[in-house]
Design a protein around this motif. Structure first.
Motif, PDB file in Angstrom:
ATOM      1  N   GLU A 111      14.651 -10.374   5.636  1.00  0.00           N
ATOM      2  CA  GLU A 111      14.783  -8.705   5.437  1.00  0.00           C
ATOM      3  C   GLU A 111      13.976  -8.319   4.282  1.00  0.00           C
ATOM      4  O   GLU A 111      13.922  -9.122   3.503  1.00  0.00           O
ATOM      5  CB  GLU A 111      16.462  -8.597   5.289  1.00  0.00           C
ATOM      6  CG  GLU A 111      17.206  -9.028   6.477  1.00  0.00           C
ATOM      7  CD  GLU A 111      18.711  -8.920   6.100  1.00  0.00           C
ATOM      8  OE1 GLU A 111      19.345  -8.164   6.929  1.00  0.00           O
ATOM      9  OE2 GLU A 111      19.143  -9.350   4.926  1.00  0.00           O
ATOM     10  N   LEU A 112      13.399  -7.313   4.669  1.00  0.00           N
ATOM     11  CA  LEU A 112      12.627  -6.497   3.703  1.00  0.00           C
ATOM     12  C   LEU A 112      13.010  -5.203   3.609  1.00  0.00           C
ATOM     13  O   LEU A 112      13.481  -4.439   4.547  1.00  0.00           O
ATOM     14  CB  LEU A 112      11.089  -6.506   4.381  1.00  0.00           C
ATOM     15  CG  LEU A 112      10.113  -5.806   3.524  1.00  0.00           C
ATOM     16  CD1 LEU A 112       9.019  -6.246   3.039  1.00  0.00           C
ATOM     17  CD2 LEU A 112       9.847  -4.305   4.058  1.00  0.00           C
ATOM     18  N   ILE A 113      13.090  -4.786   2.396  1.00  0.00           N
ATOM     19  CA  ILE A 113      13.707  -3.461   1.954  1.00  0.00           C
ATOM     20  C   ILE A 113      12.857  -3.123   1.112  1.00  0.00           C
ATOM     21  O   ILE A 113      12.450  -3.671  -0.133  1.00  0.00           O
ATOM     22  CB  ILE A 113      15.034  -3.366   1.188  1.00  0.00           C
ATOM     23  CG1 ILE A 113      16.270  -4.116   2.245  1.00  0.00           C
ATOM     24  CG2 ILE A 113      15.351  -1.910   0.887  1.00  0.00           C
ATOM     25  CD1 ILE A 113      17.569  -4.378   1.646  1.00  0.00           C
ATOM     26  N   ALA A 114      12.105  -2.142   1.387  1.00  0.00           N
ATOM     27  CA  ALA A 114      10.605  -1.345   0.716  1.00  0.00           C
ATOM     28  C   ALA A 114      11.122  -0.087   0.243  1.00  0.00           C
ATOM     29  O   ALA A 114      12.001   0.809   1.047  1.00  0.00           O
ATOM     30  CB  ALA A 114       9.458  -1.217   1.515  1.00  0.00           C
ATOM     31  N   TYR A 115      10.829   0.243  -1.077  1.00  0.00           N
ATOM     32  CA  TYR A 115      11.346   1.401  -1.852  1.00  0.00           C
ATOM     33  C   TYR A 115      10.012   2.186  -2.193  1.00  0.00           C
ATOM     34  O   TYR A 115       9.196   1.803  -2.875  1.00  0.00           O
ATOM     35  CB  TYR A 115      11.867   1.206  -3.024  1.00  0.00           C
ATOM     36  CG  TYR A 115      13.336   0.316  -2.888  1.00  0.00           C
ATOM     37  CD1 TYR A 115      14.316   0.763  -2.636  1.00  0.00           C
ATOM     38  CD2 TYR A 115      13.018  -1.093  -3.126  1.00  0.00           C
ATOM     39  CE1 TYR A 115      15.498  -0.031  -2.283  1.00  0.00           C
ATOM     40  CE2 TYR A 115      14.011  -1.967  -3.002  1.00  0.00           C
ATOM     41  CZ  TYR A 115      15.344  -1.558  -2.544  1.00  0.00           C
ATOM     42  OH  TYR A 115      16.294  -2.446  -2.324  1.00  0.00           O
ATOM     43  N   LYS A 116       9.926   3.500  -1.827  1.00  0.00           N
ATOM     44  CA  LYS A 116       9.071   4.461  -2.094  1.00  0.00           C
ATOM     45  C   LYS A 116       9.285   5.092  -3.528  1.00  0.00           C
ATOM     46  O   LYS A 116      10.110   5.333  -3.992  1.00  0.00           O
ATOM     47  CB  LYS A 116       9.131   5.792  -1.121  1.00  0.00           C
ATOM     48  CG  LYS A 116       8.374   5.652  -0.030  1.00  0.00           C
ATOM     49  CD  LYS A 116       7.042   6.292   0.247  1.00  0.00           C
ATOM     50  CE  LYS A 116       6.372   5.972   1.416  1.00  0.00           C
ATOM     51  NZ  LYS A 116       5.401   6.837   1.851  1.00  0.00           N
ATOM     52  N   THR A 125       0.816  -1.023  -0.067  1.00  0.00           N
ATOM     53  CA  THR A 125       0.028   0.097   0.029  1.00  0.00           C
ATOM     54  C   THR A 125       0.884   1.294  -0.059  1.00  0.00           C
ATOM     55  O   THR A 125       0.385   2.338  -0.544  1.00  0.00           O
ATOM     56  CB  THR A 125      -0.902  -0.039   1.088  1.00  0.00           C
ATOM     57  OG1 THR A 125      -1.720  -1.221   1.219  1.00  0.00           O
ATOM     58  CG2 THR A 125      -2.021   1.155   1.264  1.00  0.00           C
ATOM     59  N   TYR A 126       2.021   1.054   0.598  1.00  0.00           N
ATOM     60  CA  TYR A 126       2.736   2.380   0.684  1.00  0.00           C
ATOM     61  C   TYR A 126       4.090   2.580  -0.005  1.00  0.00           C
ATOM     62  O   TYR A 126       4.770   3.441  -0.030  1.00  0.00           O
ATOM     63  CB  TYR A 126       3.193   2.443   2.320  1.00  0.00           C
ATOM     64  CG  TYR A 126       2.025   2.821   3.197  1.00  0.00           C
ATOM     65  CD1 TYR A 126       1.608   4.176   3.264  1.00  0.00           C
ATOM     66  CD2 TYR A 126       1.358   1.604   3.512  1.00  0.00           C
ATOM     67  CE1 TYR A 126       0.589   4.252   4.083  1.00  0.00           C
ATOM     68  CE2 TYR A 126       0.063   2.141   4.506  1.00  0.00           C
ATOM     69  CZ  TYR A 126      -0.137   3.222   4.668  1.00  0.00           C
ATOM     70  OH  TYR A 126      -1.273   3.703   5.355  1.00  0.00           O
ATOM     71  N   PHE A 127       4.527   1.629  -0.764  1.00  0.00           N
ATOM     72  CA  PHE A 127       5.515   1.622  -1.398  1.00  0.00           C
ATOM     73  C   PHE A 127       5.638   1.019  -3.017  1.00  0.00           C
ATOM     74  O   PHE A 127       4.751   0.082  -3.217  1.00  0.00           O
ATOM     75  CB  PHE A 127       6.518   0.329  -0.768  1.00  0.00           C
ATOM     76  CG  PHE A 127       6.903   0.712   0.531  1.00  0.00           C
ATOM     77  CD1 PHE A 127       8.146   1.745   0.795  1.00  0.00           C
ATOM     78  CD2 PHE A 127       6.352   0.449   1.772  1.00  0.00           C
ATOM     79  CE1 PHE A 127       8.365   2.418   2.090  1.00  0.00           C
ATOM     80  CE2 PHE A 127       6.709   0.982   3.000  1.00  0.00           C
ATOM     81  CZ  PHE A 127       7.662   2.064   2.993  1.00  0.00           C
ATOM     82  N   LYS A 128       6.665   1.440  -4.045  1.00  0.00           N
ATOM     83  CA  LYS A 128       6.476   1.102  -5.039  1.00  0.00           C
ATOM     84  C   LYS A 128       7.022  -0.386  -5.365  1.00  0.00           C
ATOM     85  O   LYS A 128       6.391  -1.199  -6.005  1.00  0.00           O
ATOM     86  CB  LYS A 128       7.381   1.803  -6.010  1.00  0.00           C
ATOM     87  CG  LYS A 128       6.780   3.392  -6.144  1.00  0.00           C
ATOM     88  CD  LYS A 128       8.073   4.093  -7.155  1.00  0.00           C
ATOM     89  CE  LYS A 128       9.461   4.258  -6.366  1.00  0.00           C
ATOM     90  NZ  LYS A 128      10.387   5.215  -7.202  1.00  0.00           N
ATOM     91  N   SER A 129       7.855  -0.707  -4.635  1.00  0.00           N
ATOM     92  CA  SER A 129       8.457  -2.233  -4.792  1.00  0.00           C
ATOM     93  C   SER A 129       9.133  -2.590  -3.321  1.00  0.00           C
ATOM     94  O   SER A 129       9.489  -1.757  -2.623  1.00  0.00           O
ATOM     95  CB  SER A 129       9.293  -2.204  -5.896  1.00  0.00           C
ATOM     96  OG  SER A 129      10.456  -1.441  -5.463  1.00  0.00           O
ATOM     97  N   TYR A 130       9.330  -3.823  -3.216  1.00  0.00           N
ATOM     98  CA  TYR A 130      10.244  -4.300  -2.190  1.00  0.00           C
ATOM     99  C   TYR A 130      10.672  -5.355  -2.509  1.00  0.00           C
ATOM    100  O   TYR A 130      10.484  -6.323  -3.383  1.00  0.00           O
ATOM    101  CB  TYR A 130       9.081  -4.484  -0.903  1.00  0.00           C
ATOM    102  CG  TYR A 130       8.045  -5.390  -0.958  1.00  0.00           C
ATOM    103  CD1 TYR A 130       8.588  -6.777  -0.558  1.00  0.00           C
ATOM    104  CD2 TYR A 130       6.771  -5.179  -1.348  1.00  0.00           C
ATOM    105  CE1 TYR A 130       7.489  -7.770  -0.647  1.00  0.00           C
ATOM    106  CE2 TYR A 130       5.911  -6.460  -1.537  1.00  0.00           C
ATOM    107  CZ  TYR A 130       6.350  -7.340  -0.923  1.00  0.00           C
ATOM    108  OH  TYR A 130       5.316  -8.446  -1.206  1.00  0.00           O
ATOM    109  N   ASN A 131      11.877  -5.953  -1.691  1.00  0.00           N
ATOM    110  CA  ASN A 131      12.706  -7.132  -1.873  1.00  0.00           C
ATOM    111  C   ASN A 131      12.824  -7.675  -0.564  1.00  0.00           C
ATOM    112  O   ASN A 131      12.685  -7.032   0.297  1.00  0.00           O
ATOM    113  CB  ASN A 131      13.986  -6.689  -2.350  1.00  0.00           C
ATOM    114  CG  ASN A 131      14.342  -6.208  -3.635  1.00  0.00           C
ATOM    115  OD1 ASN A 131      13.485  -6.405  -4.694  1.00  0.00           O
ATOM    116  ND2 ASN A 131      15.139  -5.068  -3.804  1.00  0.00           N
ATOM    117  N   ILE A 132      12.532  -9.110  -0.596  1.00  0.00           N
ATOM    118  CA  ILE A 132      12.802  -9.963   0.672  1.00  0.00           C
ATOM    119  C   ILE A 132      14.148 -10.958   0.480  1.00  0.00           C
ATOM    120  O   ILE A 132      14.073 -11.609  -0.596  1.00  0.00           O
ATOM    121  CB  ILE A 132      11.668 -10.806   0.810  1.00  0.00           C
ATOM    122  CG1 ILE A 132      10.269  -9.687   0.932  1.00  0.00           C
ATOM    123  CG2 ILE A 132      11.860 -11.607   2.123  1.00  0.00           C
ATOM    124  CD1 ILE A 132       8.831 -10.348   1.036  1.00  0.00           C
ATOM    125  N   SER A 133      14.554 -10.981   1.518  1.00  0.00           N
ATOM    126  CA  SER A 133      15.752 -12.043   1.575  1.00  0.00           C
ATOM    127  C   SER A 133      15.708 -12.832   2.715  1.00  0.00           C
ATOM    128  O   SER A 133      15.164 -12.236   3.652  1.00  0.00           O
ATOM    129  CB  SER A 133      16.986 -11.417   1.191  1.00  0.00           C
ATOM    130  OG  SER A 133      17.404 -10.661   2.134  1.00  0.00           O
TER     131      SER A 133
END
Length: 170
Positions: free
Chosen positions: A165-170, A140-148
């Motif tokens: 680990e989640l890294i979410a990008y606006k 809902t809040y981010f363009k994309s995200y990666n999970i490792s």
């Protein structure tokens, strides 16, 4: 990759403002404060404030939004992160309150989260963030995200944890 590795690898220029949710003993803050140009806010219920290191420490529950807002008010953040802390809150509290912080991330900013995955026994005692409801919230809040996923050896307790680990990008 830890938050420290992420910052040093992916932020060639210093970050302007950083907010840490659940800072504990501020071990991460002490390692990355020199990589920050602007303000560094650390929130935790425990009073573990370090003196004179350039961190504004907020001694409270980070979901006490009214109190926190009086301190960080209109600030925006290039990075908001939480390591093994968010899962200590109830699902309904996370859904209600986390958006306050996610809305404080700047355009092109990042939300970084380290937490226990479903293979970890600890999850049975905490809120499971490695679940669809949480990723729907992130979408809902981010363009994309990666999970490792990775294993982390905890020296002081002589055992290994399974984390994501989640890294979410606006």
């Amino acid at each position: 990759m830890t938050i420290i590795d992420y910052i040093r690898t992916n932020s060639p220029n210093k970050l302007d403002n950083v907010l840490e949710l659940g800072s504990g003993d501020q071990a991460d803050a002490l390692q990355i404060i020199s990589d920050i140009n602007g303000k560094y806010f650390a929130i935790d219920k425990k009073n573990n404030e370090k003196e004179n290191i350039g961190i504004t420490f907020i001694n409270d529950d980070y979901f006490d939004i009214d109190y926190v807002d009086k301190i960080i008010n209109n600030d925006k953040f290039d990075l908001i992160f939480s390591n093994y802390s968010l899962c200590f809150n109830q699902k309904d509290v996370i859904i209600k309150s986390l958006p306050y912080y996610l809305n404080k991330i700047t355009q092109n900013g990042i939300f970084y989260l380290s937490d226990f995955n479903n293979n970890e026994q600890v999850v049975k005692k905490r809120t499971n963030l490695y679940d669809e409801w949480f990723f729907e919230l992130i979408k809902t809040y981010f363009k994309s995200y990666n999970i490792s996923e990775r294993e982390v050896y905890e020296k002081e307790h002589d055992h290994t944890h399974n984390i994501f680990e989640l890294i979410a990008y606006k």
